[in-house]
Structures are given as C-alpha cells and as structure tokens.
Design a protein around this motif. Structure first.
Motif, PDB file in Angstrom:
ATOM      1  N   UNK A 117      45.097   9.283  40.904  1.00 22.17           N
ATOM      2  CA  UNK A 117      44.300   8.755  42.008  1.00 22.17           C
ATOM      3  C   UNK A 117      43.195   7.839  41.477  1.00 22.17           C
ATOM      4  N   UNK A 118      42.951   6.757  42.225  1.00 20.91           N
ATOM      5  CA  UNK A 118      41.948   5.778  41.802  1.00 20.91           C
ATOM      6  C   UNK A 118      40.539   6.225  42.217  1.00 20.91           C
ATOM      7  N   UNK A 119      39.571   5.377  41.972  1.00 18.16           N
ATOM      8  CA  UNK A 119      38.173   5.731  42.220  1.00 18.16           C
ATOM      9  C   UNK A 119      37.932   6.090  43.690  1.00 18.16           C
ATOM     10  N   UNK A 120      38.400   5.267  44.606  1.00 16.31           N
ATOM     11  CA  UNK A 120      38.192   5.529  46.030  1.00 16.31           C
ATOM     12  C   UNK A 120      38.852   6.842  46.442  1.00 16.31           C
ATOM     13  N   UNK A 121      40.070   7.070  45.986  1.00  9.15           N
ATOM     14  CA  UNK A 121      40.777   8.312  46.299  1.00  9.15           C
ATOM     15  C   UNK A 121      40.073   9.508  45.658  1.00  9.15           C
ATOM     16  N   UNK A 122      39.520   9.307  44.471  1.00  7.57           N
ATOM     17  CA  UNK A 122      38.794  10.375  43.780  1.00  7.57           C
ATOM     18  C   UNK A 122      37.535  10.756  44.548  1.00  7.57           C
ATOM     19  N   UNK A 123      36.818   9.761  45.059  1.00  7.47           N
ATOM     20  CA  UNK A 123      35.620  10.043  45.842  1.00  7.47           C
ATOM     21  C   UNK A 123      35.978  10.798  47.117  1.00  7.47           C
TER      22      UNK A 123
END
Length: 173
Positions: free
Chosen positions: A146-152
């Motif tokens: 998961x990328x940064x946005x998905x991680x947040x």
C-alpha cells in the motif's frame, strides 16, 4: 503539504503549522486520555488490557511510518486487494479476526513513560512522512503493498478500531 499563505502573516513557523494540522491529533488526544486507565481489563471485550492496545496503536504508527520512509517509491506497483477494498469502504475491522504482526506487538511490561514517549515519536513520524513521495509504500500482511495515501487511511482505521476497543474495555471493566 501546502499551507495557506495567510499563516505566514501571523508569524507561525512551519513546524507549528504542521503540528496544528497534524494527522490523527484527535486520536492522539484520546490515547493520552486513556493512559490513566492503562490497567483496565474486560475479558468479554478483549483478552488484553488498555495498555496493550495503546502500545500497539502507537507501535503500528511508528513502524508503518519508518517503512514508508525506507521504501523506494520507484519500486511501488499498484495492486488490488478485495480485503483492503472492503475494510477501507466499511471503515473498520471485525474484532478478533486478525493477528498483529510480531513487530507491532507490545512487550510483556508496558511502562507509562514509554506510552508518552511513543505518542511523541508517533507524532514526529507522521510529520516526517508528509514530505514523502506519494508512492512511498510498505507491505501490509493482509492488504498487500500500500502507498502513502492508503497507509494513512489504514492508520486512521486501525487507530480508531483500537480506540473503540479501549473505550469498551473501560466501560465494561
């Protein structure tokens, strides 16, 4: 992260702006407010006490932020996960289904001062990842990469999930 230009007219430093607009601020306030209840336990809600959940939430934030920082954005490959899609849409996790990875499990003895220190570290970690590329990423054990946005999004859902459990433990202890 861009901030309104008018903030500079009020002589507010970038760090103060970051802190003021910090992600998960409300959740951190709740975590801190639950520390006095650290020893509360309600086996019908959870097999572990409040301190365990608080420590786990904070470790999760810190570890995911460190993983995002260590990642190489050029290596990110977008992917689909039905589990992730369902959880992100629902906005919560079912209780008692998933097992926490070892790296984010609390120690046997959780010290109150460590909880306070982890809140500070978690806040700093979130500030640090604001500057990362959108394709900073990490591999989640159930949701794939998961990328940064998905991680947040994951951090918001995960933290709120455990805060609900903590609230229920306190209410039922």
């Amino acid at each position: 992260m861009e901030f309104p230009r008018f903030m500079n007219y009020f002589n507010v430093s970038q760090l103060e702006q970051d802190i003021r607009f910090s992600f998960l601020d409300a959740e951190f306030a709740k975590i801190a407010s639950y520390i006095p209840h650290r020893d509360a336990l309600s086996p019908k809600v959870s097999q572990v006490d409040v301190a365990w959940h608080l420590d786990h939430m904070l470790k999760t934030i810190i570890v995911i932020c460190a993983s995002l920082e260590a990642s190489n954005p050029t290596e990110f490959k977008s992917n689909f996960s039905i589990i992730r899609t369902v959880i992100y849409t629902w906005g919560d996790f079912p209780r008692g289904v998933a097992k926490s990875p070892r790296v984010v499990r609390p120690p046997d003895v959780i010290l109150t001062e460590n909880l306070h220190q982890q809140i500070k570290t978690a806040k700093e970690s979130l500030l640090n990842i604001q500057k990362l590329h959108a394709n900073a990423h990490f591999e989640h054990p159930y949701f794939s990469i998961i990328n940064k946005k998905q991680s947040l999004r994951f951090l918001k859902i995960h933290t709120r999930h455990h805060l609900k459990i903590v609230r229920d433990i306190i209410k039922n202890s």
